[in-house]
Scaffold this motif. Sequence first.
Motif, PDB file in Angstrom:
ATOM      1  N   SER A  62       0.815  -1.229   0.000  1.00 16.51           N
ATOM      2  CA  SER A  62       0.000   0.000   0.000  1.00 16.51           C
ATOM      3  C   SER A  62       0.840   1.266   0.000  1.00 16.51           C
ATOM      4  O   SER A  62       0.311   2.364  -0.197  1.00 16.51           O
ATOM      5  N   GLU A  63       2.168   1.124   0.210  1.00 17.42           N
ATOM      6  CA  GLU A  63       3.046   2.296   0.286  1.00 17.42           C
ATOM      7  C   GLU A  63       3.699   2.529  -1.078  1.00 17.42           C
ATOM      8  O   GLU A  63       4.853   2.168  -1.304  1.00 17.42           O
ATOM      9  N   ARG A  64       2.957   3.129  -1.967  1.00 20.74           N
ATOM     10  CA  ARG A  64       3.470   3.356  -3.310  1.00 20.74           C
ATOM     11  C   ARG A  64       3.371   4.827  -3.727  1.00 20.74           C
ATOM     12  O   ARG A  64       3.308   5.145  -4.913  1.00 20.74           O
ATOM     13  N   SER A  65       3.385   5.705  -2.741  1.00 19.29           N
ATOM     14  CA  SER A  65       3.447   7.143  -3.001  1.00 19.29           C
ATOM     15  C   SER A  65       4.691   7.698  -2.332  1.00 19.29           C
ATOM     16  O   SER A  65       4.931   7.440  -1.144  1.00 19.29           O
ATOM     17  N   VAL A  66       5.482   8.438  -3.097  1.00 19.64           N
ATOM     18  CA  VAL A  66       6.745   8.938  -2.555  1.00 19.64           C
ATOM     19  C   VAL A  66       6.981  10.388  -2.972  1.00 19.64           C
ATOM     20  O   VAL A  66       6.600  10.810  -4.070  1.00 19.64           O
ATOM     21  N   SER A  67       7.624  11.122  -2.098  1.00 18.96           N
ATOM     22  CA  SER A  67       8.180  12.431  -2.406  1.00 18.96           C
ATOM     23  C   SER A  67       9.690  12.309  -2.332  1.00 18.96           C
ATOM     24  O   SER A  67      10.227  11.813  -1.324  1.00 18.96           O
ATOM     25  N   LEU A  68      10.360  12.707  -3.420  1.00 22.54           N
ATOM     26  CA  LEU A  68      11.814  12.565  -3.511  1.00 22.54           C
ATOM     27  C   LEU A  68      12.471  13.888  -3.159  1.00 22.54           C
ATOM     28  O   LEU A  68      12.247  14.894  -3.832  1.00 22.54           O
ATOM     29  N   PHE A  69      13.289  13.874  -2.101  1.00 21.26           N
ATOM     30  CA  PHE A  69      13.930  15.088  -1.609  1.00 21.26           C
ATOM     31  C   PHE A  69      15.424  15.064  -1.917  1.00 21.26           C
ATOM     32  O   PHE A  69      16.055  14.009  -1.947  1.00 21.26           O
ATOM     33  N   GLY A  70      15.991  16.234  -2.109  1.00 20.26           N
ATOM     34  CA  GLY A  70      17.424  16.362  -2.306  1.00 20.26           C
ATOM     35  C   GLY A  70      17.779  16.592  -3.761  1.00 20.26           C
ATOM     36  O   GLY A  70      17.162  16.031  -4.675  1.00 20.26           O
ATOM     37  N   PHE A  71      18.766  17.447  -3.973  1.00 27.97           N
ATOM     38  CA  PHE A  71      19.277  17.746  -5.314  1.00 27.97           C
ATOM     39  C   PHE A  71      19.571  16.467  -6.091  1.00 27.97           C
ATOM     40  O   PHE A  71      19.295  16.363  -7.284  1.00 27.97           O
ATOM     41  N   THR A  72      20.113  15.466  -5.395  1.00 24.22           N
ATOM     42  CA  THR A  72      20.528  14.231  -6.048  1.00 24.22           C
ATOM     43  C   THR A  72      19.341  13.418  -6.542  1.00 24.22           C
ATOM     44  O   THR A  72      19.496  12.583  -7.433  1.00 24.22           O
ATOM     45  N   SER A  73      18.151  13.655  -6.007  1.00 26.29           N
ATOM     46  CA  SER A  73      16.980  12.913  -6.484  1.00 26.29           C
ATOM     47  C   SER A  73      16.744  13.166  -7.963  1.00 26.29           C
ATOM     48  O   SER A  73      16.274  12.286  -8.687  1.00 26.29           O
ATOM     49  N   ASN A 124       5.754  12.471  -6.408  1.00 23.00           N
ATOM     50  CA  ASN A 124       5.439  13.897  -6.270  1.00 23.00           C
ATOM     51  C   ASN A 124       6.199  14.674  -7.351  1.00 23.00           C
ATOM     52  O   ASN A 124       7.362  15.027  -7.184  1.00 23.00           O
ATOM     53  N   GLN A 125       5.522  14.933  -8.466  1.00 29.69           N
ATOM     54  CA  GLN A 125       6.171  15.591  -9.603  1.00 29.69           C
ATOM     55  C   GLN A 125       6.463  17.057  -9.313  1.00 29.69           C
ATOM     56  O   GLN A 125       7.463  17.612  -9.793  1.00 29.69           O
ATOM     57  N   THR A 126       5.614  17.700  -8.536  1.00 31.61           N
ATOM     58  CA  THR A 126       5.815  19.122  -8.216  1.00 31.61           C
ATOM     59  C   THR A 126       7.128  19.325  -7.482  1.00 31.61           C
ATOM     60  O   THR A 126       7.910  20.237  -7.806  1.00 31.61           O
ATOM     61  N   LEU A 127       7.389  18.492  -6.489  1.00 28.00           N
ATOM     62  CA  LEU A 127       8.650  18.593  -5.749  1.00 28.00           C
ATOM     63  C   LEU A 127       9.821  18.261  -6.652  1.00 28.00           C
ATOM     64  O   LEU A 127      10.842  18.967  -6.652  1.00 28.00           O
ATOM     65  N   MET A 158      13.142  27.010  -1.183  1.00 27.38           N
ATOM     66  CA  MET A 158      12.472  26.220  -2.217  1.00 27.38           C
ATOM     67  C   MET A 158      11.174  25.598  -1.711  1.00 27.38           C
ATOM     68  O   MET A 158      10.293  25.249  -2.497  1.00 27.38           O
ATOM     69  N   PHE A 159      11.076  25.437  -0.392  1.00 31.78           N
ATOM     70  CA  PHE A 159       9.886  24.790   0.167  1.00 31.78           C
ATOM     71  C   PHE A 159       8.767  25.815   0.322  1.00 31.78           C
ATOM     72  O   PHE A 159       8.475  26.315   1.404  1.00 31.78           O
ATOM     73  N   THR A 160       8.155  26.108  -0.786  1.00 26.45           N
ATOM     74  CA  THR A 160       7.060  27.070  -0.857  1.00 26.45           C
ATOM     75  C   THR A 160       5.767  26.420  -0.389  1.00 26.45           C
ATOM     76  O   THR A 160       5.687  25.188  -0.243  1.00 26.45           O
ATOM     77  N   PRO A 161       4.727  27.215  -0.180  1.00 29.54           N
ATOM     78  CA  PRO A 161       3.430  26.612   0.160  1.00 29.54           C
ATOM     79  C   PRO A 161       2.959  25.591  -0.870  1.00 29.54           C
ATOM     80  O   PRO A 161       2.348  24.584  -0.511  1.00 29.54           O
ATOM     81  N   ALA A 162       3.294  25.816  -2.142  1.00 29.43           N
ATOM     82  CA  ALA A 162       2.895  24.852  -3.172  1.00 29.43           C
ATOM     83  C   ALA A 162       3.610  23.513  -2.979  1.00 29.43           C
ATOM     84  O   ALA A 162       3.011  22.445  -3.177  1.00 29.43           O
ATOM     85  N   ILE A 163       4.905  23.567  -2.599  1.00 31.65           N
ATOM     86  CA  ILE A 163       5.648  22.329  -2.318  1.00 31.65           C
ATOM     87  C   ILE A 163       5.053  21.635  -1.102  1.00 31.65           C
ATOM     88  O   ILE A 163       4.848  20.404  -1.103  1.00 31.65           O
ATOM     89  N   ASP A 164       4.775  22.414  -0.054  1.00 39.50           N
ATOM     90  CA  ASP A 164       4.173  21.824   1.153  1.00 39.50           C
ATOM     91  C   ASP A 164       2.881  21.095   0.796  1.00 39.50           C
ATOM     92  O   ASP A 164       2.632  19.973   1.250  1.00 39.50           O
ATOM     93  N   GLY A 221       1.492  12.304   0.186  1.00 40.76           N
ATOM     94  CA  GLY A 221       1.514  11.445   1.365  1.00 40.76           C
ATOM     95  C   GLY A 221       2.571  10.363   1.253  1.00 40.76           C
ATOM     96  O   GLY A 221       3.551  10.501   0.525  1.00 40.76           O
ATOM     97  N   GLY A 222       2.383   9.279   1.962  1.00 44.48           N
ATOM     98  CA  GLY A 222       3.284   8.135   1.825  1.00 44.48           C
ATOM     99  C   GLY A 222       4.652   8.348   2.426  1.00 44.48           C
ATOM    100  O   GLY A 222       4.793   8.729   3.591  1.00 44.48           O
ATOM    101  N   VAL A 223       5.683   8.146   1.617  1.00 39.97           N
ATOM    102  CA  VAL A 223       7.055   8.024   2.105  1.00 39.97           C
ATOM    103  C   VAL A 223       7.924   9.159   1.570  1.00 39.97           C
ATOM    104  O   VAL A 223       7.826   9.528   0.390  1.00 39.97           O
ATOM    105  N   ALA A 224       8.759   9.704   2.429  1.00 37.31           N
ATOM    106  CA  ALA A 224       9.766  10.684   2.012  1.00 37.31           C
ATOM    107  C   ALA A 224      11.074   9.935   1.771  1.00 37.31           C
ATOM    108  O   ALA A 224      11.572   9.245   2.670  1.00 37.31           O
ATOM    109  N   VAL A 225      11.608  10.064   0.566  1.00 37.03           N
ATOM    110  CA  VAL A 225      12.887   9.438   0.232  1.00 37.03           C
ATOM    111  C   VAL A 225      13.897  10.559   0.004  1.00 37.03           C
ATOM    112  O   VAL A 225      13.732  11.380  -0.909  1.00 37.03           O
TER     113      VAL A 225
END
Length: 1007
Positions: free
Chosen positions: A124-135, A169-172, A201-207, A214-218
Amino acid sequence: MKLTSKIFKWIFVIFAAVASFLVGGTITLFKYGPIINNQLQIPTSKIIPDENAANLDTAYYKSDYVDSTLLAKNVADLTEAERTTVTNALKKLTDEEDAFVEREMENSAVLLRNRNGALPLAASERSVSLFGFTSRQPLYSCASGGGKNDADRAVSFLNAFKARNFNVNQTLYDAYPDPDLKQSFGGMIEDRLNDEPSPAMFTPAIDESVRETGGVAVVFLSREGGEGEDIAHFVTEADGSVRSGLALSLNEKAMLAKVKGYKASGAVNKIIVIHNSPYAMELGWFDEYDVDAALHIGTIGLKGSLGLVDLLTGDANPSGKLVDTFAANSLSSAAVQTWYDQAFTNTTYEGKTVSVAGKTVANSGAEKYMVLTEGIYTGYKYYETRYEDAVLNRYNANSSVGSTSGAWNYASEMTFPFGYGLSYTTFTQELLSVNNFGSETITAKVKVTNTGDVAGRSVVQIYAQTPYGEYEINHGVEKSAIQLAGIGKTKLLAPKESAEIEVEIERYLLASWDSTCNGGDGGYILSEGKYYFAVGDNAHDALNNVLAAKGATGLTDETGASVAGKKDNAKSFDAAFDESTYKFSEKTGVRVRNQFDDIDVNYWLDESQKVTYMTRSDWTTYPTQVPQIQATAEMAELLAYSYKKPESAKGYNEADFGVDAGLKLVDMKDVDWDDNVTWDKFLHQLKLDELGTSIADRFGNAAIESIGKPASVNDDGPDGWNQKYVINGKQSTCYIGEATVACSYDVELLKERAKYMSEDAMFCKLAQGWAPGGNLHRTPFSGRNHEYYSEDATVNYLYLGPVVKTMIDMGISVGGKHFAGNDVELNRSNGSIFQTEQTWRQNSLRGFEASFTQGGATSTMNCKGGIGLRNMSEDKASQVEVLRNEWGFKGVVIADAGSGRGPEGILCGTDMWCLMGQRYSTAILNSIKENNDGELLDAVLAANKRYYYAFSRSIVVNGLSSGSRVVRLTPWWQPTIIVIDCVIGAAVVASAVGYVLMTLKEKRNNR
């Protein structure tokens, strides 16, 4: 328009300027012609088959995918059917390689943390937000092979998640800078030390996008080094604060704090950190930022991202183990303290002239030096050895010298020990027996049981402790408290399934160099006393098992928690002192003795200047100051040395060369090295200038028609060749980084990788490759760590032998680079590196040794730096006494690009010069001719023998028979440029004539 002398004058000036430019450009282009031909894939030779040998099998080195004689042909000479056959074969090969790179990652990634079973992710955990320049800017490779890949095959992290049906998360993702594929394949993003965007970079739109996903932060983090680029020890932040280049930046901390806040608010439910770098960052902050799980993946190659996602979902189970120590403070190791930019105190600079003690330095840069005062204690050998001595309360190990804070404490210094790695299942390992202790091959038998609920593989690490006592202290023989001795890996074990693994240990790896034994001649000794063998989940665990067997108390793990150790997982044996077993080389029978007295800086210095090397017998010798050395007159003489023909040297007769003996290169493929009569005849078929062809490397060597030798290609390749497939012009496969695949602890996997790389080489027509990398990760900052296996010489030793043998057997002339000691990029060109003979032999040299003694290497690239006061390419002790005489190497040594000098190098065992070989070849041949120098000519003949010995046993001979011919081809661009030059030249002449005639006409008219 009326023509006037003024118009002709300006036409002449313009064409003359163009002609001048073209002449200079033509000279330069022709000078680097072989490199241009290489890059444009223009063939410069062609094989004309012998029609009478049509039925002869000339595929001496075979491909598993296609008739390798087709690969020996030029593409233009292939029929349409043959071209289709080769194209289809390559497609099959690269498809298999794509799957293999994915599998490499699955078997090599190291699970560093998995709190509360955060991984694998539930279905069920198939939603991710990818953080970091390297993502968005993955580190696929760090250069020196496998670079410049096209976008069609490289799989980004984003596309890997999408391929496995994740909602990303395409926006991020889009908020990070656009990726640059070239930089991701070793283009060196110099700002990776501080590349994370600001918290703005973490604007209200990113938030909002994070909450909606939702889901997992990578979270992806990376650091990148490269050729000439160590990781900076100190980085100054925007606020003026200073940190290690391997510590988190302010923006990375802000990003992690933001992610932690997302988790606290319920926007994400897990935080997973991905360490996409071969450089050991400081990772002791997982608790601070509420990290649930973390994976070390190094560099990912073309398809490693898919393997990563499979690991996250549980379609694969992590089984990698670290081949480096991840220290809490990256600046804490003893080796880091000797990293400095220091010149001899009596150095003077006048323009481009550098002098030391009044003598002009022969090799520019040799006035810079380092003293490896840490001795053998690199990586875990420092931390674990000091830990044992701290537990046993001896040798001042508990002092504050070298401590991060207060009295030295292992838990304060350590995050993840060497050999560390978790799994989604659990295993028990029992050391059942250690047999044949008195034999050359010791066998340890280990029972491994999967005690968990999912299938997995387990790495078996066998460590040894050899005696350290009064003799060793009095004779200056340093010993690590624990050292890797042998490795194994289980197949995939089902839950509750067991397997017995036998690990072979070479007793030779237990020997230590003693410069005082055998009457002062030196050699390898086996110390008197008790030897321990232990199995452990990592180096620290194994050491605790040894300490438990000794009855020690006060043991802790890397976190500081008390542990008991498992005494049954350690076996001990008593042995007598032995200085004779390794007195003579097993490979060649020559006496193994001291060769490197003068690479110890103290050899040159009086008592007032002598440097203190760190010794285990007193940990207060931990280096705290940079030695300030004033070079002596003797040192200056060696730094200023240049070859001059000895008065006793013989001359030579040019008529002895160019004498046809009817021998072709292919005829030499089975001629024994010791058949000097045949080799002498073969070599004397070459004219003097042809003898220089082998020296004149420019990513390959020209064809020589007289002996039927085709043009050959060579290039880098620790993680994939820097060459293109000839049939389609596409870049060859990039594998996961060498430092990453080393974490697999799977020799069979590395042999499979070597097989694929050999196939790639065939399809690229690359006969000679500068791989694998065999130097050490002496510090976590060393710029080339990505292309070397480990901080431990034994890891290199255990891998290099089978990897090199696989490639040699397939006709690819390899042997490893950079032989030896290329473990720092600062002042790597000619800098003087000082150390004890024990350090040199047991660290740098031992890491390479098996590639020659077991792998049968036929080529190696040396390092640009110095060994003592000599450039490595001019160090006879290393390249002749050890490499050739002790280890029996019969192949080619090539100097790294721009390294060393010509006559001085070829007399000391260097055979080729990378990239700028024509310059060295010309200098050597001119010296021979001008001075009638038969001694130097003999060295050139010896170099040619080694060169042709290597190439006669490579894919260069595929497609050749005794009756076939090799013809040189002129690249199309050369006559084109000459025609252009002639046209412009004619225009210059015509405009000059026009100007003269018009001027005369105007003068007549005026009269």
